[in-house]
Design a protein around this motif. Structure first.
Motif, PDB file in Angstrom:
ATOM      1  N   UNK B 261       0.796  -1.220   0.000  1.00 53.31           N
ATOM      2  CA  UNK B 261       0.000   0.000   0.000  1.00 53.31           C
ATOM      3  C   UNK B 261       0.820   1.257   0.000  1.00 53.31           C
ATOM      4  N   UNK B 262       2.133   1.127   0.271  1.00 54.26           N
ATOM      5  CA  UNK B 262       2.957   2.328   0.207  1.00 54.26           C
ATOM      6  C   UNK B 262       3.651   2.368  -1.149  1.00 54.26           C
ATOM      7  N   UNK B 263       4.106   3.523  -1.516  1.00 50.99           N
ATOM      8  CA  UNK B 263       4.695   3.688  -2.833  1.00 50.99           C
ATOM      9  C   UNK B 263       5.813   4.705  -2.719  1.00 50.99           C
ATOM     10  N   UNK B 264       6.998   4.330  -3.223  1.00 54.24           N
ATOM     11  CA  UNK B 264       8.142   5.235  -3.126  1.00 54.24           C
ATOM     12  C   UNK B 264       8.096   6.249  -4.259  1.00 54.24           C
ATOM     13  N   UNK B 265       8.152   7.521  -3.905  1.00 55.80           N
ATOM     14  CA  UNK B 265       8.236   8.553  -4.934  1.00 55.80           C
ATOM     15  C   UNK B 265       9.659   9.073  -5.071  1.00 55.80           C
ATOM     16  N   UNK B 266      10.337   9.187  -3.929  1.00 51.32           N
ATOM     17  CA  UNK B 266      11.658   9.814  -3.927  1.00 51.32           C
ATOM     18  C   UNK B 266      12.719   8.793  -3.548  1.00 51.32           C
ATOM     19  N   UNK B 267      13.905   8.871  -4.062  1.00 51.58           N
ATOM     20  CA  UNK B 267      14.371   9.786  -5.104  1.00 51.58           C
ATOM     21  C   UNK B 267      13.876   9.391  -6.492  1.00 51.58           C
ATOM     22  N   UNK B 268      13.561   8.075  -6.697  1.00 53.24           N
ATOM     23  CA  UNK B 268      12.998   7.663  -7.978  1.00 53.24           C
ATOM     24  C   UNK B 268      11.712   6.901  -7.735  1.00 53.24           C
ATOM     25  N   UNK B 269      10.824   6.895  -8.722  1.00 54.70           N
ATOM     26  CA  UNK B 269       9.556   6.196  -8.567  1.00 54.70           C
ATOM     27  C   UNK B 269       9.787   4.719  -8.300  1.00 54.70           C
ATOM     28  N   UNK B 270       8.991   4.167  -7.376  1.00 56.00           N
ATOM     29  CA  UNK B 270       9.139   2.760  -7.042  1.00 56.00           C
ATOM     30  C   UNK B 270       8.344   1.881  -7.983  1.00 56.00           C
ATOM     31  N   UNK B 271       8.214   0.640  -7.560  1.00 58.55           N
ATOM     32  CA  UNK B 271       7.497  -0.344  -8.353  1.00 58.55           C
ATOM     33  C   UNK B 271       6.007  -0.235  -8.016  1.00 58.55           C
ATOM     34  N   UNK B 272       5.186   0.036  -9.017  1.00 56.98           N
ATOM     35  CA  UNK B 272       3.783   0.331  -8.733  1.00 56.98           C
ATOM     36  C   UNK B 272       3.027  -0.896  -8.227  1.00 56.98           C
ATOM     37  N   UNK B 273       3.184  -2.004  -8.914  1.00 64.35           N
ATOM     38  CA  UNK B 273       2.383  -3.169  -8.541  1.00 64.35           C
ATOM     39  C   UNK B 273       3.006  -3.957  -7.396  1.00 64.35           C
TER      40      UNK B 273
END
Lengths: 262, 309
Positions: B261-273
């Motif tokens: 349910x969490x999603x990394x935005x920084x420093x680069x976009x994470x893995x969506x699924x």
């Protein structure tokens, strides 16, 4: 008594379970703590504490009726002035109620006015924050009432020049206090937006968030100042007189006896 | 009075839930909306909420709330890219601004802003749903079980507002009869003309509060435990929905411990699924949260369900 007990259990549960739970959730979630949840929890706890205090107080029907009346006035006051956003007498009415009647009624009037007016205007994430902000405005006004009491303020217009000057100074001080609350209100409301939707949470982004609501806050503050400056003394006088009428003391029997004979 | 409420009672299935059920369902939604940062999760929840709102016959309300959300969303979408300097994919190199520093706009920050706008819409939609579902009167009477005096204050305040509005109308009429034109002049003039209003209102309503207090005493206020007018019924539907809420809560907690349910935005976009587990949790959660609107739909169209719940 049963309801008070239930409420105290709820407060305890909130304090014991939810704060650590929120911390764990916040930390485990992302790279940082979820400040949105934590700030909301702190806000809920502060309000629960005040409501708890109110439930424990001995209040009679007159106290309840006056609190409800002032709250209804403050809530309904949002309607005729709705044409100009942020320019409403709600904050002013909450502040003078707190000033005259004290901390607890001040909080109740502020919180109730926010909640009830949103029954009509629509509830949203802003509701609890408005409750807290107006509630705290009432609380701080209650403290101000103790620090800077209105001894005969506004009642002595036809006395000497010294008295008149003192009244003006008192009036200005109260108006400035109301004006400051115009800004504080906006800042408290912005905390929600800031912690929930903005990243990173630092001073830059904090001030940037505050700046966006600045026009509204300026109107709010100016309105508070004007309302308090123009109506403050009269309204405080009316409320003081009313407070005096509310206090009913029983005379000792022998005095009552003497009074009936005479 | 009830016509003044934002809430409209249409006798719908979802408006006939036990208050505790409504509180649980909306409360869970509100918390999850703030916890989750993965756009997939947020979108799924938004879809569920919008379905519930449609089942509640609330398209107009949703529009009204969307307008507010839209205004707030613009701010969120602007401020995030402007202030965040943690993204690494720079879209636009900006000038150096005195207070903020270098004004670089990164892809990550722009997407973060979009995602937060999504969260904002979700939260506002959840509140729109609550407003459509929950009758304020019933909410108040359920509060009175734990906080009696506060609930009395609330109920009294609500009862006073319509009488104050009609009183204000009277005052306005009297003013008009005396030649005050309330709707002319500039903002300051209009504002100033409304001031005497407040004074009259304060005096009259304080006098009235005295009568209210006497009426309360006459009805034996404070002489014993209070009686209740509204009786709430716990129906099978409440059991079903509460069970669904509890299952989704458990799913959410399990997921959160595993980082779903969490999603990394920084420093680069994470893995969506993410991993397969995350998708599984998302599916279970969505199905569980969609049980109330599904039941509402079934109640409308399927006699079998209508008789069972």
């Amino acid at each position: 008594m049963k309801s008070v007990k239930a409420l105290s259990y709820i407060t305890l549960t909130l304090a014991v379970i939810m704060i650590p739970a929120a911390l764990v959730m916040g930390i485990s979630l992302a790279d940082s703590v979820n400040w949105s949840i934590i700030s909301t929890l702190i806000m809920i706890l502060v309000m629960t504490a005040f409501y708890f205090r109110f439930e424990r107080h001995r209040v009679n029907s007159k106290d309840l009726a006056v609190i409800a009346t002032m709250a209804a006035l403050a809530a309904a006051g949002r309607i005729p002035f709705a044409a100009i956003p942020s320019l409403q007498p709600t904050t002013f009415l909450v502040i003078i109620t707190g000033y005259v009647f004290g901390v607890q009624p001040g909080f109740m009037v502020g919180a109730t006015a926010a909640l009830v007016s949103n029954f009509m205007l629509g509830q949203g994430p802003w509701t609890p924050w408005q409750m807290l902000a107006w509630g705290l405005a009432g609380v701080s006004a209650g403290i101000l009432g103790r620090v800077m009491p209105a001894n005969r303020a506004g009642t002595a217009e036809d006395e000497g020049p010294g008295e008149k000057r003192r009244t003006t100074v008192w009036r200005l001080k109260l108006s400035l206090f109301a004006m400051v609350w115009g800004f504080l209100f906006g800042w408290l409301m912005n905390i929600y937006t800031w912690t929930t939707f903005v990243y990173p949470l630092d001073w830059d982004s904090f001030w940037a968030t505050q700046v966006t609501s600045l026009p509204m806050d300026v109107i709010h503050a100016a309105g508070n100042f004007l309302f308090t400056f123009m109506l403050g003394p009269q309204f405080v006088r009316v409320l003081m007189r009313f407070r005096k009428r509310m206090i009913v003391e029983k005379l000792p029997d022998r005095i009552k006896w003497r009074l009936t004979i005479e | 009075m009830r016509t003044m409420y934002f809430y409209r009672d249409k006798g719908l299935f979802l408006q006939r839930l036990h208050p505790a059920t409504t509180f649980l369902y909306t409360g869970l939604m509100m918390i999850l909306a703030v916890i989750y940062s993965n756009p997939l999760y947020l979108t799924a929840m938004l879809a569920v909420v919008i379905w519930t709102i449609i089942e509640l016959d609330g398209r107009e309300t949703l529009k009204w709330y969307s307008r507010i959300a839209g205004m707030m969303a613009v701010f969120v979408m602007i401020i995030n890219p402007l202030l965040s300097r943690e993204g690494q994919t720079i879209l636009w190199h900006g000038p150096r601004v005195p207070v903020i520093g270098v004004l670089d706009i990164s892809l990550e920050a722009a997407l973060y802003g979009l995602n937060m706008a999504l969260r904002l819409f979700l939260l506002i939609a959840v509140f729109a749903m609550y407003n459509l579902m929950m009758d304020p009167d019933r909410a108040m009477s359920s509060v009175s079980r734990i906080a009696r005096k506060s609930a009395v204050v609330l109920a009294l305040t609500v009862r006073l507002i319509p009488s104050m509005v009609s009183q204000a109308r009277n005052v306005a009429d009297i003013q008009r009869a005396r030649g005050v034109n309330l709707d002319s002049g500039g903002i300051y003039q209009r504002w100033k003309k409304r001031i005497p209003f407040l004074k009259v209102m304060l005096l009259t309503s304080l006098e009235n509060s005295w009568h209210t207090a006497e009426a309360m005493e006459a009805r034996a206020f404070g002489s014993g435990p209070p009686t209740r007018y509204v009786t709430e019924v716990w129906r099978p539907r409440d059991t079903w929905i509460t069970a669904a809420v509890l299952v989704s809560l458990l799913t959410a907690i399990t997921g959160l411990l595993a980082g779903a349910g969490s999603f990394e935005f920084y420093p680069r976009l994470g893995d969506l699924t993410g991993s397969g587990e995350e998708i599984l949790i998302l599916i279970i959660l969505t199905i569980m949260l969609a049980i109330p609107p599904a039941l509402a739909r079934g109640y409308k169209g399927w006699n079998f369900i209508e008789r069972r719940i």
